[in-house]
Design an enzyme around this catalytic site. Structure first.
Site, short mmCIF file in Angstrom:
data_model
loop_
_atom_site.label_atom_id
_atom_site.label_comp_id
_atom_site.label_asym_id
_atom_site.label_seq_id
_atom_site.Cartn_x
_atom_site.Cartn_y
_atom_site.Cartn_z
CG ASN A 7 -1.80 1.13 1.37
OD1 ASN A 7 -1.40 2.25 1.06
ND2 ASN A 7 -3.01 0.91 1.82
CG HIS A 10 1.28 5.72 4.81
ND1 HIS A 10 0.48 6.60 5.50
CD2 HIS A 10 0.81 4.49 5.10
CE1 HIS A 10 -0.41 5.93 6.21
NE2 HIS A 10 -0.24 4.64 5.97
CG HIS A 47 -8.09 4.27 0.70
ND1 HIS A 47 -8.26 4.03 2.05
CD2 HIS A 47 -9.30 4.68 0.26
CE1 HIS A 47 -9.51 4.29 2.39
NE2 HIS A 47 -10.15 4.70 1.33
NE ARG A 49 -9.24 9.01 3.64
CZ ARG A 49 -9.53 8.30 4.73
NH1 ARG A 49 -8.81 7.26 5.05
NH2 ARG A 49 -10.50 8.68 5.52
NE ARG A 53 -7.61 11.97 5.52
CZ ARG A 53 -8.27 11.45 6.56
NH1 ARG A 53 -7.73 10.48 7.25
NH2 ARG A 53 -9.43 11.90 6.93
CD GLU A 74 -6.91 -0.10 1.15
OE1 GLU A 74 -7.12 0.97 1.76
OE2 GLU A 74 -6.05 -0.90 1.47
CB THR A 105 -9.02 1.96 6.74
OG1 THR A 105 -8.68 2.71 5.59
CG2 THR A 105 -10.37 1.31 6.53
CD GLU A 155 -6.92 -6.05 3.02
OE1 GLU A 155 -7.03 -5.90 1.78
OE2 GLU A 155 -6.24 -5.30 3.75
CG HIS A 196 -5.20 -1.67 9.51
ND1 HIS A 196 -5.41 -0.54 8.76
CD2 HIS A 196 -5.05 -1.25 10.78
CE1 HIS A 196 -5.41 0.51 9.56
NE2 HIS A 196 -5.19 0.12 10.78
#
Ligand code: PXP
Length: 244
Positions: A7, A10, A47, A49, A53, A74, A105, A155, A196
């Site tokens: 992922n 970040h 992801h 969103r 963000r 995502e 999340t 998931e 996660h």
């Protein structure tokens, strides 16, 4: 073989901290994705969103263009985002809950409470050739509901496992919940991913889960790269300053 989806959100979080609204900037999550793939990652997760963000629409389109493994998008089951997914056509969509104030999340989807809407979105995505995964807590009712939606994957949310990893009783309890959910999902014909809060310390505890297809890991890998890459980055800057 257990697969790794990285992922890269970040990288975008860091970019947005400095370049929000500018349409460019570093670090580039797309470049990060290419490095992950070259290193052997089996998939890239991003992801999009509703509040944008971190990942921006342009990132997603570019990722679709360059990712050669599997692109896992995502997203919340929100009309605007579903329309984008249908256009971008990632290989797989992982539907996640999205509350505006959360740092990331935090909880799993309430599939049992939103079964009709999730089933409808699942069908629309599948009709476009996009596989569907549901991000859920290791809860028997949610696994059962996930199977009823006709999704291909779940998931399993490993956040509670990660949170309680430091205490023996909590760790044993959370691993047991995850194991039961993985077995139940497998029996129901679902493929099982997990993610996660997984990191270099707690990963070993998770590898006892049966039926795992893929782990999605973001934060700890990006953090690790900062530590392992900092030495080279400082040396490179010093080299540029050397002739002064
Ligand atoms: N899986 C899902 C569904 C996520 O939303 C996230 C990011 O919060 C991850 C995996 C990766 O989590 P982390 O960044 O803690 O590794």
């Amino acid at each position: 073989m257990l697969k790794l989806g990285v992922n890269i959100d970040h990288a975008a979080t860091l970019r947005e901290a400095r370049y929000r609204g500018l349409g460019h900037g570093e670090p580039d999550p797309v470049e990060a994705a290419l490095i992950c793939e070259a290193a052997g990652a089996h998939g890239i997760t991003a992801h999009l969103r509703e509040d944008r963000r971190h990942i921006q629409d342009r990132d997603l389109w570019k990722l679709r263009e360059v990712v050669r493994t599997r692109l896992n998008m995502e997203m919340a089951n929100a009309p605007e985002i579903v329309e984008i997914a249908l256009k971008v056509k990632p290989d797989i969509v992982c539907l996640v809950p999205e509350r505006r104030q959360e740092v990331t999340t935090e909880g799993g989807l309430d599939v049992a409470g939103n079964e009709a809407a999730l089933t409808d979105t699942r069908k629309r995505l599948n009709d476009r050739g996009i596989e569907v995964s549901l991000f859920i807590a290791p809860d028997p009712a949610q696994v059962e509901a996930a199977a009823r939606t006709g999704s291909q994957f779940i998931e399993l949310h490993t956040g509670a496992f990660a949170e309680h990893f430091g205490e023996a009783a909590g760790r044993v309890r959370e691993v047991a919940r995850l194991m039961a959910a993985a077995r139940q999902a497998h029996q129901a014909g679902l493929q099982v991913n997990a993610g996660h809060g997984l990191n270099y310390q707690n990963l070993a505890g998770l590898l006892q889960l049966p039926h795992l297809v893929e782990l999605n890991i973001g934060h700890s890998i990006l953090c690790r790269s900062l530590v392992t890459g900092l030495d080279a980055a400082v040396r490179e800057m010093l080299a540029l300053m050397r002739d002064y």
